[in-house]
Each structure stands twice: as C-alpha cells, then as structure tokens.
Design an enzyme around this catalytic site. Structure first.
Site, mmCIF file in Angstrom:
data_model
loop_
_atom_site.group_PDB
_atom_site.id
_atom_site.type_symbol
_atom_site.label_atom_id
_atom_site.label_comp_id
_atom_site.label_asym_id
_atom_site.label_seq_id
_atom_site.Cartn_x
_atom_site.Cartn_y
_atom_site.Cartn_z
ATOM 1 N N LYS A 155 0.875 -1.265 0.021
ATOM 2 C CA LYS A 155 -0.003 0.041 -0.155
ATOM 3 C C LYS A 155 0.895 1.232 0.038
ATOM 4 O O LYS A 155 1.958 1.043 0.508
ATOM 5 C CB LYS A 155 -0.938 -0.035 1.232
ATOM 6 C CG LYS A 155 -0.168 -0.212 2.477
ATOM 7 C CD LYS A 155 -0.812 0.626 3.692
ATOM 8 C CE LYS A 155 -0.779 1.995 3.718
ATOM 9 N NZ LYS A 155 0.732 2.297 4.131
ATOM 10 N N LYS A 189 -3.312 -9.171 10.897
ATOM 11 C CA LYS A 189 -2.903 -9.066 12.462
ATOM 12 C C LYS A 189 -4.144 -10.080 12.856
ATOM 13 O O LYS A 189 -5.229 -10.251 12.510
ATOM 14 C CB LYS A 189 -3.567 -7.768 12.722
ATOM 15 C CG LYS A 189 -2.274 -6.885 12.526
ATOM 16 C CD LYS A 189 -2.618 -5.419 13.365
ATOM 17 C CE LYS A 189 -1.572 -4.324 12.839
ATOM 18 N NZ LYS A 189 -0.411 -4.307 13.349
ATOM 19 N N ASP A 242 -2.640 7.183 3.855
ATOM 20 C CA ASP A 242 -1.704 6.162 4.515
ATOM 21 C C ASP A 242 -2.274 5.203 5.467
ATOM 22 O O ASP A 242 -2.073 4.093 5.535
ATOM 23 C CB ASP A 242 -0.734 7.122 5.339
ATOM 24 C CG ASP A 242 0.597 6.148 5.880
ATOM 25 O OD1 ASP A 242 1.067 5.559 5.178
ATOM 26 O OD2 ASP A 242 0.869 6.174 7.073
ATOM 27 N N HIS A 247 -6.198 0.606 6.185
ATOM 28 C CA HIS A 247 -6.343 -0.156 7.321
ATOM 29 C C HIS A 247 -7.485 0.162 7.968
ATOM 30 O O HIS A 247 -8.369 -0.744 8.539
ATOM 31 C CB HIS A 247 -5.322 0.287 8.225
ATOM 32 C CG HIS A 247 -3.761 -0.062 7.547
ATOM 33 N ND1 HIS A 247 -3.520 -0.799 6.831
ATOM 34 C CD2 HIS A 247 -2.805 0.788 7.812
ATOM 35 C CE1 HIS A 247 -2.205 -0.847 6.626
ATOM 36 N NE2 HIS A 247 -1.741 0.276 7.100
ATOM 37 N N LYS A 347 -0.697 10.532 13.966
ATOM 38 C CA LYS A 347 0.940 10.368 14.501
ATOM 39 C C LYS A 347 1.069 11.381 15.594
ATOM 40 O O LYS A 347 0.449 12.226 15.796
ATOM 41 C CB LYS A 347 1.769 10.590 13.134
ATOM 42 C CG LYS A 347 1.484 9.796 12.183
ATOM 43 C CD LYS A 347 3.060 8.811 11.681
ATOM 44 C CE LYS A 347 2.658 7.969 10.612
ATOM 45 N NZ LYS A 347 2.721 6.720 10.847
#
Ligand code: NDP
Ligand code: BG6
Length: 509
Positions: A155, A189, A242, A247, A347
């Site tokens: 990705k 995961k 991102d 995700h 972040k």
C-alpha cells in the site's frame, strides 16, 4: 500446516525499511516453524550497491533487531540467509533492459530447482509499482506456463480513485486478478481476524449487532511515533491515504459486514465490498463538518522536546499534509442505518493503540442511580494492539445499602493464552501468498470503492482552502475539534491507554 511449493521470492526495494523491519524477520520465523518451501530463495533488489554477502549480513542484523521471536536462534538465522541473494539495479535498468536481471533470476531458479515458481514483492515507493510490473510482464515473467507467478503490491495502491483505477487497469492488462495480492498488513493481524470469530462464532453478539442495539461505533488507530525518516513519502500521502483508505476502512468493513457464506476468499471480500458500497458519501460541502484534520506541532513530551511535523526531514516547511484525521460517517443499509461511525488516526498521539469500540444503547428506562449521576452504556472493546484482547464494560450493583450502580470490566487478554505465539501480520500474509490464499488481501473493486468514498474529502481539501487544518501539540489526542464530531450530550471519544482495561485522558501510556 502444509509447506508451500518451492519458489523464489524476489523483493524489489530490498535495501529499504520494510524489508529489514518486517519481511525478512517474518520469513525467518516461517523458516523456524518449518513453513517455508523446502527449496526457497530470496532475491533482494535495490539501488544501493551491496554484494549478496553484505546483504546477508544486513538481513541477519535486521532479524536480530526486529524479530519478535525471543528464543536464541543464531544458527537458524545463518542457515536462512544462506539462500538469500542481492542484485543491484535501478528501476531504469529493469524498465529499459530487463534481460540481465531475467537471466540472473532464471539461473538462480535452475540452480535451486524451484520449478519456475516466482513471487515478486513490490516494497518500493508506490510510483514504481506500475513500471516494475509492466517490465516483469514484458519480460515474460508473469507468464505461468513454467510455474506460478504472483505479485505482491504494498500500500498505498494509488493516490486517489483515478490513479487506483489506472493501476488496476494496467495490471489487469498484463496479468490475471488472481496473480495480484494487494497487501494490507492489518488484515494479517491475528486480532483483526479474530473480529470475524468474535462476531460469527458466538451466537450472543449477532442479535445485538445492529441499529436496534448499537448507538455508535468508534475505531481508533493511534501512533505515538511521528513520521520518522519517512517524511518524503508521508508528506505526499498524509493520514487519509496512509491509514484510512486501507487499514481503517478494512476494520470498518469487518466490523459492519454481513455474515459471509463461507471462509472462501471471495465470500468475505464480497461482504466487505458491500459495506464499502453502502458508505454514505460525504458531500464536498459537508466535509468541514464531518472530517477533522490536524498536524502535530512541537511539544515537550515526558521531558523530551519533540519536533513539529513541519520541521521533520523531507517535509515542506509550509506543508498542509494531515498527520491526524477523524471522520464521522454512516453506512446506508438495513443493519446500520442511522448509526454513526467515528474513525480517527494520527501520528504523535499519546500512545500506540488500535481498537474498535461498540457503544450499545442505554436501557430505555433508568431505574438505578449511577456513579456521578451519569448514564452509562455497555461497551464492547476489541483491542487490536497492544494488550490485545476484548473488554466488555457493564453495570453492577455496588455492595451495600440501596442500588448504587458501578460500571465494571470483564476482560480477556491474548497474553492469557500462555504458550501460544501470536504470529506477526507479515508472517501470516507471506505464507498465504505462497499458499495462493487471497482471503486476507484487498481485491480490485474493494480498493476502488474505498477510494471512491474518500474522493470528496480529497477534493474538498484540495479545492476549498478555507477548510482548516488544526495544529495539535505532539503527545496529545489531536485537535480538540475532533470531539465536536461525536453526537450527543456529554459524549466523547474513548481515550484508550496502554492497558486495555484503563481509559481516560490521564492514564498509563
Ligand atoms: P524505503 O524508502 O525504506 O525503501 C524503498 C526501497 O525502494 C529501497 O530499497 C530503495 O532502494 C528502493 N528504490 C527506491 N527508488 C528506486 C528506484 N528508482 N529503483 C530501484 N529501487 C528503488 O521505503 P519502505 O521500505 O519504508 O516502504 C516501501 C513500501 O512499503 C512503500 O510503498 C510503503 O508505503 C510500504 N510500507 C512500508 C511500511 C514500513 O513499515 N516501512 C509499512 C507498510 C507499508 P535504495 O534505498 O537502495 O535506493
Ligand atoms: C503503515 C503506515 O501502513 O502502517 C505507517 O504506512 C504506520 O505510517 C503503520 O506507521 C502502522 O502499522 P502498525 O502495524 O504499527 O499499526
């Protein structure tokens, strides 16, 4: 578990961070569990000048630094790296004159008798996925007459709807969809997969999993790190591309999907796709009210002075790239009509945590006095990382006179399953590609539909400069405005802590 057929794994971008940090340690773990093919070769490709010997040493060091396995296993690392090779090449060489590389690869294939089976991993900057794939196909390397040929694409898959579609159409022109594995490591995961088991192996959840009992759904994926040395990439990407496009939306898909008819690759992905197709588009004019973006500023965190985003290496000094995003949206279908979904990622938030919170509705009639006089509601918290597990919050009577009610926790932690090792996401996904199982990989239509949902947000940010980007001090939970998204008096995000069972603005991080 079965061992895959013999093969060569070619990694483009082998001198980069992903290869050292994730791919090679994952392969080494697979080797330790005897889950690699009997004959298995890694051919790393990068621009940096390295000999195969240098590369082996670099990879051995990487395994020692980044592997999550704790047993001493120096011998196994050495024996694994024996079949690791490096080939120095710029994309220019493969796009203009691939033959030297092709003959080197085929020689290795003959030497190790891998039966012509090759897997190509794109661990390069995203702009190279297309030219490398096209060159591989032109050189005949995607032709499956002599063995299987698969390609793994990291990705982000494209930059927006148009580029994602273009990349799909170029790849479809040179290979079949079942040769393409679009990786989203969150799907690898264990805890993300356990979401399916929690929902569909337990009869008690399904009757409650809908608009009648659920008030809202909240998904947080917070990171305490900044952009580190990925500023160059991140500044042209931002949190929306991102983290959200892949995700976070995949977690939304698995949380909201209907029960699949089987565990087959298409059965699950069809249901996730239906969720994506039901996402209520956020109109460009509604973006400011439903999407909050932020960028971290410098701050003193636990005695350490952390730089602001604009001072990070590779980032424009006046950058308007978001390092935080929170979105409120709805899913227009019978199960979820009217239930708000809130997702946020960022972040330089206070701690690293990813979790899904299902907030159930309160009781229709309030009989009991509660702590601080506030109404509490049941919450099911599915913790993806860290302190992986599940927490259920519910009300109990406090011992003593009267009917004082206290909100308490019932929790399960993966760490309670002593002696059971949780494999890393890349370990699972690399094994699945070798076994040709695409269940945990994004399909072309899923990727495009996800981009389609984000398109008005991207356009609004691009076209309407009055939409604010808020600063937030590094080490805080993002712009305060993110709380305004949550509908309902006194309602706010959950502020998760390092430990699953604690929450609140002030707790252990
Ligand atoms: P890096 O910048 O660390 O590595 C990029 C690699 O690509 C290097 O090996 C580099 O070679 C090579 N490369 C760059 N340009 C060229 C070129 N023109 N020709 C040939 N090789 C080239 O990036 P990452 O490893 O961090 O990321 C790689 C991909 O993986 C990205 O798409 C990223 O989004 C994705 N990803 C990364 C994650 C991570 O944790 N790092 C997590 C999830 C996804 P050299 O250095 O020798 O010049
Ligand atoms: C990657 C993003 O896909 O996921 C990174 O590019 C991010 O920016 C990472 O740090 C987070 O992954 P994890 O597994 O650490 O939550």
């Amino acid at each position: 578990m079965e061992r895959p057929d013999n093969l060569i794994l070619v990694i483009f971008g082998a001198s980069g961070d992903l290869t050292s940090r994730k791919l090679i340690p994952a392969l080494c773990s697979l080797r330790r569990q005897n889950l690699l093919p009997e004959k298995f070769v890694v051919l790393g490709i990068g621009r940096t000048k390295l000999s195969s010997e240098d590369f082996r040493k670099k990879m051995s060091d990487a395994v020692r630094s980044y592997s999550e396995d704790i047993v001493p296993w120096d011998e196994q690392i050495e024996s694994f790296t024996e079949n690791v090779y490096y080939y120095q090449m710029d994309t220019y060489s493969i796009t203009e004159d691939p033959w030297l590389f092709v003959s080197y690869l085929n020689e290795l294939g003959d030497k190790y008798a891998v039966g012509g089976n090759y897997i190509f991993y794109m661990a390069t900057p995203p702009s190279l996925y297309e030219p490398i794939s096209v060159s591989l196909a032109r050189s005949g390397l995607m032709n499956q007459e002599k063995g299987f040929r698969r390609i793994i694409i990291e990705k982000p898959f494209g930059y927006d709807l148009e580029s994602g579609r273009n990349l799909n159409s170029i790849l479809h022109g040179i290979m079949r969809e079942d040769q393409i594995f679009r990786i989203d490591h969150y799907l690898g995961k264990e805890t993300v997969q356990n979401l399916l088991v929690t929902r569909f192996a337990n009869g008690i959840f399904e009757p409650l999993w809908n608009r009648n009992y659920i008030d809202r759904v909240e998904i947080t994926s917070a990171e305490s790190i900044g952009v580190e040395d990925r500023g160059g990439y991140y500044d042209s990407s931002g949190a929306l591309r991102d983290m959200v496009q892949n995700h976070l939306l995949q977690m939304v898909g698995l949380t909201a999907m209907e029960p699949p008819s089987s565990l087959g690759p298409d059965a699950i992905r069809n249901e996730v796709l239906k969720v994506f197709q039901s996402l209520q588009p956020i109109k460009e004019e509604d973006v400011a009210a439903n999407v909050i973006r932020g960028q971290y500023t410098s701050s003193l965190v636990r005695g350490e002075c952390l730089s602001g985003y604009r001072s990070e290496k590779g980032v424009e000094r006046n950058s308007r790239t978001e390092t935080f995003v929170a979105i409120k949206f709805y899913i227009n279908n019978w199960r979820w009509g009217g239930v708000p979904f809130y997702i946020r990622t960022g972040k330089r938030l206070p701690t690293r945590v990813t979790e899904i919170v299902i907030h159930f509705k309160t009781t229709p009639h309030h009989l009991f006095q509660r702590e601080h006089g506030k109404l509490s509601a049941n919450q099911l918290i599915i913790r993806i990382q860290p302190d992986e597990g599940i927490l259920f919050k519910f009300d109990m009577k406090e011992p003593g006179a009267g009917f004082n009610v206290k909100n308490v926790n019932m929790d399960f932690h993966y760490s309670d399953l002593a002696n059971i090792r949780v494999p890393s996401a890349y370990e699972r996904l690399l094994y699945d590609v070798m076994m040709n199982d695409s269940t945990l990989f994004s399909r072309d239509d899923e990727v495009e539909t996800a981009w389609k949902f984000l398109e008005p947000i991207q356009k609004a940010w691009e076209n309407n400069k009055s939409i604010k980007i808020f600063g937030y001090p590094a080490g805080t939970w993002g712009p305060e405005h993110a709380s305004d998204l949550i509908e309902g008096e006194d309602l706010d995000w959950r502020y998760p802590c390092k430990n699953l069972t604690d929450d609140g603005l002030y707790c252990e991080l």
